[in-house]
Design an enzyme around this catalytic site. Structure first.
Site, mmCIF file in Angstrom:
data_model
loop_
_atom_site.group_PDB
_atom_site.id
_atom_site.type_symbol
_atom_site.label_atom_id
_atom_site.label_comp_id
_atom_site.label_asym_id
_atom_site.label_seq_id
_atom_site.Cartn_x
_atom_site.Cartn_y
_atom_site.Cartn_z
ATOM 1 N N GLY A 171 0.830 -1.203 0.000
ATOM 2 C CA GLY A 171 0.000 0.000 0.000
ATOM 3 C C GLY A 171 0.858 1.244 0.000
ATOM 4 N N GLU A 230 -6.873 -0.673 -27.222
ATOM 5 C CA GLU A 230 -6.377 -1.899 -26.597
ATOM 6 C C GLU A 230 -5.126 -2.406 -27.328
ATOM 7 O OE1 GLU A 230 -6.612 -3.460 -23.985
ATOM 8 O OE2 GLU A 230 -6.009 -5.523 -24.382
ATOM 9 N N LYS A 287 -1.471 -2.896 -25.713
ATOM 10 C CA LYS A 287 -0.796 -4.200 -25.755
ATOM 11 C C LYS A 287 0.624 -4.029 -26.266
ATOM 12 C CE LYS A 287 -2.541 -6.247 -23.905
ATOM 13 N NZ LYS A 287 -3.685 -6.324 -23.048
ATOM 14 N N GLU A 300 2.866 -2.050 -23.655
ATOM 15 C CA GLU A 300 3.205 -2.670 -22.366
ATOM 16 C C GLU A 300 4.132 -3.862 -22.500
ATOM 17 O OE1 GLU A 300 -0.102 -4.261 -20.136
ATOM 18 O OE2 GLU A 300 -1.092 -4.959 -21.935
ATOM 19 N N HIS A 335 -7.211 16.405 -37.563
ATOM 20 C CA HIS A 335 -7.248 17.558 -36.646
ATOM 21 C C HIS A 335 -5.924 17.768 -35.933
ATOM 22 C CE1 HIS A 335 -11.477 18.197 -37.369
ATOM 23 N NE2 HIS A 335 -11.725 16.921 -37.113
HETATM 24 C C1 F6R Z 1 -3.273 -4.574 -19.652
HETATM 25 C C2 F6R Z 1 -3.788 -4.910 -18.339
HETATM 26 C C3 F6R Z 1 -4.206 -3.799 -17.443
HETATM 27 C C4 F6R Z 1 -5.444 -4.192 -16.637
HETATM 28 C C5 F6R Z 1 -5.790 -3.098 -15.616
HETATM 29 C C6 F6R Z 1 -7.055 -3.428 -14.854
HETATM 30 O O1 F6R Z 1 -2.922 -5.715 -20.379
HETATM 31 O O2 F6R Z 1 -3.854 -6.058 -17.959
HETATM 32 O O3 F6R Z 1 -4.417 -2.623 -18.147
HETATM 33 O O4 F6R Z 1 -6.503 -4.386 -17.526
HETATM 34 O O5 F6R Z 1 -4.736 -2.960 -14.717
HETATM 35 O O6 F6R Z 1 -6.950 -4.642 -14.199
HETATM 36 P P1 F6R Z 1 -8.233 -5.483 -13.792
HETATM 37 O O7 F6R Z 1 -8.909 -5.895 -15.038
HETATM 38 O O8 F6R Z 1 -7.697 -6.638 -13.001
HETATM 39 O O9 F6R Z 1 -9.084 -4.568 -12.962
#
Ligand code: F6R
Length: 637
Positions: free
Chosen positions: A103, A509, A513, A516, A532
């Protein structure tokens, strides 16, 4: 985020802690550490390493220290760089208190400055170390550990859970929980602690979920549980039989590739599950699938509404649907907006969880909120859920993890049957979310009388077809990608992704992908926005990837956008459908896939897009399943 594991009992702790840490690496893998009170000399023995649990295990295997009380930590860095000094455990000056923490301690800088002025010496730049030093000053001022803890928690702010071991009290493990999960496993003369009970799920089924704002003093044979103001709390033990399944990569080089190929089954399984709604255990599933295959009737059971705690009156008076999510789940939600608005004709708003809590909230009892999350633990989404719950509005958790916090806290649960997703980048969870939301939009429309049972049945068939096309599209282009295209496109430093209408969130998305896992810079725009401003970026060093749609009007607009790119000598990669020749002939590289019902176009392209990105990344030799700086479950805001 971070994963915490602890043990106190008759046995040696080291093996238990390491097994748990390995299972919790999805929560972060920047560094790992282990500490115990060594049974040989009754003092702390510890080691910590940058890198994941494996590097730590390699070093620790050369030592023998062990004890009957110990704990470990796997870190996702928030405060302080990734190095050995900032790895957990941390200690007070006298090294009499050890801490592992998950945390963020807000405003820790002031506490740290104050402690430094009082003469404390810090070894790390983490917020965590502050807690150890602070408790070191508080503890001697109190007659009991309990009273010292009451004072400690009154001085801490943020979201945190942590475990403390006091060298002078080797028979007690101290746990504190505030807005970050911490669970206790009750064994026979032994207790386990972890951020997620899967860490010790093969050791005991008797689980105590620590309530929020509570602390516990744990002995091997007993638990004292208190609220933050020191009132004793009742201890509720739940029997949870879920087991950690050590998923095998099978013949695949990476989990990501395996999970790309899992998608057809995940979607089919999920739709079958909903078709004959039942319990989500594996045994029940095989019965469900068997009955589904023989299911010719178009009668739909009401059990879905009981599962979601929604009454018929509520369903009929719905005036707004809201979806709240982060990352890939947010993209799935953005795609689903088209489902709810087109099929149910209900205005639908999509909220980014990290922004939601800080925007004005207009409570509307005729609305529902669907929290979309693979893990069911994402802090941003969970906090949004808590806020919505406080207004007594119906909430539904759509997650892949039935034991997650979101499922426990939402009023209803839409389970996905994707199976555990191990690779950090979401693949099958994303596509299964899209499929589930398509099914749900149709089911809602059926209940409200907007579609017939036959149309509902057709929608399910369309989902099965989409799952087929998703995999077939990979097979069609597999050789070209692996033998030629991956190598070629791995040489570019940046990409632009374009989509329109329902393919825009899908393009987002795709860009995520690529970023990341490959670390290649990728930017996404709605194709119509190109002119634009972003059009200035077009050059021969920046491939432009366009995702087509199956709506004829929008498709025509996409062709115009493709022309704009080609007119400026841009390099165009196109994901198109069979028959879309006007678009295909403009492309420098075209991926053509079979046609499908228009709203499921993104689902059909999902596998191929992920496969393309995966192979570009593989060429670059990146750690595909554990990309740098990421974690699977994002439990900090
Ligand atoms: C990308 C990915 C993240 C999750 C995001 C939310 O590949 O996995 O962007 O989608 O951190 O996570 P959840 O779906 O577990 O709430």
């Amino acid at each position: 985020m971070c994963g915490i594991v602890g043990y106190i009992g008759d046995k040696r702790c080291r093996q238990n802690v390491f097994q748990g840490l390995t299972r919790l690496e999805y929560r972060g893998y920047d560094s790992a550490g282990f500490v115990c009170i060594d049974s040989n000399h009754n003092h702390f023995a510890f080691h910590k390493e940058a890198g994941g649990v494996d590097p730590l295990a390699r070093v620790i295997n050369e030592t023998k220290f062990d004890g009957t009380i110990g704990m470990g930590h796997t870190r996702w860095a928030t405060h302080g760089v990734v190095d050995q000094a900032n790895s957990h455990p941390h200690f007070n000056c006298k090294k009499s208190i050890a801490i592992v923490h998950n945390g963020i301690i807000e405003g820790y800088e002031h506490l740290r400055e104050k402690l430094i002025n009082e003469g404390h010496e810090f070894y790390s730049t983490t917020d965590t170390e502050v807690i150890a030093h602070l408790f070191g000053t508080i503890l001697p001022q109190h007659d009991t550990i309990k009273n010292a803890l009451i004072e400690l928690v009154s001085q801490l702010h943020g979201a945190f859970s942590f475990v403390l071991i006091l060298e002078d009290h080797p028979d007690q493990l101290i746990l504190v929980r505030h807005r970050s999960p911490l669970v206790i496993g009750v064994g026979n003369n032994e207790m386990f602690v972890a951020s997620d009970f899967l860490a010790f799920s093969d050791k005991t089924d008797n689980i105590v979920f620590m309530p929020d704002d509570s602390f516990a003093i744990l002995r091997k044979d007993g638990i004292e549980l208190y609220s933050f103001d020191g009132k004793p709390l009742e201890i509720t033990t739940e029997i949870i039989e879920a087991k950690f399944i050590d998923i095998d990569k099978q013949q695949f080089e990476h989990y990501m590739l395996k999970e790309i190929y899992d998608q057809k089954r995940s979607i089919t399984r999920t739709v079958s599950f909903y078709r004959v709604m039942g319990s989500c255990t594996d045994r029940a599933f095989s019965q469900i699938s068997a009955s589904f295959n023989n299911h010719k009737s178009t009668e739909y059971s009401d059990s879905i509404w009981r599962q979601l705690s929604l009454s018929k009156a509520q369903i009929n008076s719905l005036t707004q649907i809201n979806l709240v999510a982060a990352g890939s789940s947010w993209h799935a939600a953005r795609i689903a907006q088209f489902f709810f608005e087109t099929i149910c004709k209900i205005p639908t708003r999509i909220h980014l969880s990290s922004e939601f809590r800080y925007m004005p909230f207009f409570a509307d009892k005729n609305s529902i909120f669907i929290m979309v999350s693979q893990s069911g633990e994402t802090a941003d989404t969970l906090e949004a859920l808590r806020l919505i719950n406080s207004f007594e509005i119906s909430t539904i958790a759509l997650t892949n993890v039935p034991t997650s916090s979101m499922v426990r806290e939402a009023s209803g649960f839409l389970p996905m049957q994707a199976g555990p997703e191990i690779s950090v980048a979401s693949t099958k969870a994303f596509s299964t979310q899209v499929a589930t939301l398509y099914w749900f939009a149709n089911r809602l429309a059926l209940e409200r009388g907007d579609i017939t049972p036959e149309q509902m049945h057709e929608a399910e068939e369309d989902l099965f077809i989409a799952a087929e096309v998703l995999e077939a599209a990979i097979e069609i282009h597999k050789l070209r990608i692996t033998q030629e295209l991956a190598k070629k496109y791995a040489q570019y430093d940046r990409f632009i992704f374009l989509g329109r209408h329902i393919s825009y969130p899908f393009a987002m998305e795709a860009a995520l992908k690529l970023k990341e896992i490959s670390y290649i810079f990728a930017q996404c725009y709605p194709a119509g926005e190109l002119k634009h401003g972003p059009i200035a970026l077009i050059d021969d060093k920046t491939p432009i990837v366009i995702f087509s749609v199956l709506d004829d009007l929008i498709y025509r607009k996409i062709i115009s956008n493709a022309h704009e790119v080609k007119a400026r000598n841009g390099h165009l990669i196109v994901f198109a459908f069979e028959g879309q020749d006007d678009l295909i002939k403009l492309a420098d590289c075209a991926f053509v896939i079979p046609k499908i019902t228009p709203l499921l176009a993104p689902l059909a392209m999902t596998g191929l897009m992920q496969f393309f990105v995966y192979h570009i990344t593989r060429e670059l030799d990146r750690p595909i399943d554990k990309p740098r700086h990421l974690a699977k479950s994002v439990t900090v805001e």
